[in-house]
Design a protein around this motif. Structure first.
Motif, PDB file in Angstrom:
ATOM      1  N   SER A 116       0.859  -1.192   0.000  1.00  0.00           N
ATOM      2  CA  SER A 116       0.000   0.000   0.000  1.00  0.00           C
ATOM      3  C   SER A 116       0.888   1.232   0.000  1.00  0.00           C
ATOM      4  CB  SER A 116      -0.924   0.002   1.220  1.00  0.00           C
ATOM      5  OG  SER A 116      -0.164   0.214   2.397  1.00  0.00           O
ATOM      6  N   ASP A 117       0.272   2.405  -0.122  1.00  0.00           N
ATOM      7  CA  ASP A 117       1.027   3.653  -0.054  1.00  0.00           C
ATOM      8  C   ASP A 117       1.567   3.906   1.345  1.00  0.00           C
ATOM      9  OD1 ASP A 117       0.638   4.156  -2.707  1.00  0.00           O
ATOM     10  OD2 ASP A 117      -1.192   5.320  -2.382  1.00  0.00           O
ATOM     11  N   ASP A 118       0.905   3.365   2.367  1.00  0.00           N
ATOM     12  CA  ASP A 118       1.367   3.535   3.749  1.00  0.00           C
ATOM     13  C   ASP A 118       2.594   2.674   4.047  1.00  0.00           C
ATOM     14  OD1 ASP A 118      -0.780   5.222   4.133  1.00  0.00           O
ATOM     15  OD2 ASP A 118      -2.076   3.584   4.843  1.00  0.00           O
ATOM     16  N   TYR A 119       2.772   1.619   3.280  1.00  0.00           N
ATOM     17  CA  TYR A 119       3.904   0.718   3.475  1.00  0.00           C
ATOM     18  C   TYR A 119       4.714   0.712   2.185  1.00  0.00           C
ATOM     19  CZ  TYR A 119       6.495  -3.404   4.977  1.00  0.00           C
ATOM     20  OH  TYR A 119       7.490  -4.271   5.356  1.00  0.00           O
ATOM     21  N   PRO A 120       5.673   1.644   2.041  1.00  0.00           N
ATOM     22  CA  PRO A 120       6.345   1.839   0.758  1.00  0.00           C
ATOM     23  C   PRO A 120       7.435   0.821   0.407  1.00  0.00           C
ATOM     24  CG  PRO A 120       7.203   3.369   2.353  1.00  0.00           C
ATOM     25  CD  PRO A 120       6.103   2.611   3.039  1.00  0.00           C
ATOM     26  N   VAL A 121       7.723  -0.135   1.267  1.00  0.00           N
ATOM     27  CA  VAL A 121       8.780  -1.105   0.976  1.00  0.00           C
ATOM     28  C   VAL A 121       8.280  -2.067  -0.108  1.00  0.00           C
ATOM     29  CG1 VAL A 121      10.210  -2.944   1.935  1.00  0.00           C
ATOM     30  CG2 VAL A 121       9.663  -0.938   3.318  1.00  0.00           C
TER      31      VAL A 121
END
Length: 96
Positions: free
Chosen positions: A39-44
């Motif tokens: 997701s955009d909140d988890y950029p890894v």
């Protein structure tokens, strides 16, 4: 030394049967690696390997696995033949 016509017929039949078996199981024709994010909140990012198989009815893409690094995804292998055939044999249930 020339082969008699019977031998050519048997050789041709063997080639047709082997081709049919391979196209039913899917013959590996290539793979690609895709970068994805949860997701955009988890950029890894993580990496997914897609294997492409040739069947009677065309090419099908199969997701094999997801890895945390590109090197791990590249080192993972695709099976030369897909595990599940597209034409399944029907088995009669065992009577007790």
């Amino acid at each position: 030394m020339r082969l008699p016509p019977v031998h050519w017929t048997l050789l041709g039949l063997a080639v047709v049967l082997a081709s049919g078996y391979g196209l039913n199981r899917g013959i590996l024709v290539g793979s690609r690696i895709e970068t994805a994010r949860l997701s955009d909140d988890y950029p890894v990012p993580f990496y997914r390997k897609h294997c492409r198989y040739l069947f009677f009815n065309g090419v099908q893409q199969v997701l094999t696995n997801s890895e945390s690094t590109r090197e791990e995804a590249e080192s993972s292998s695709c099976a030369p033949l897909k595990q599940e055939p597209i034409i399944h044999r029907r088995r009669k249930p065992a009577s007790s």
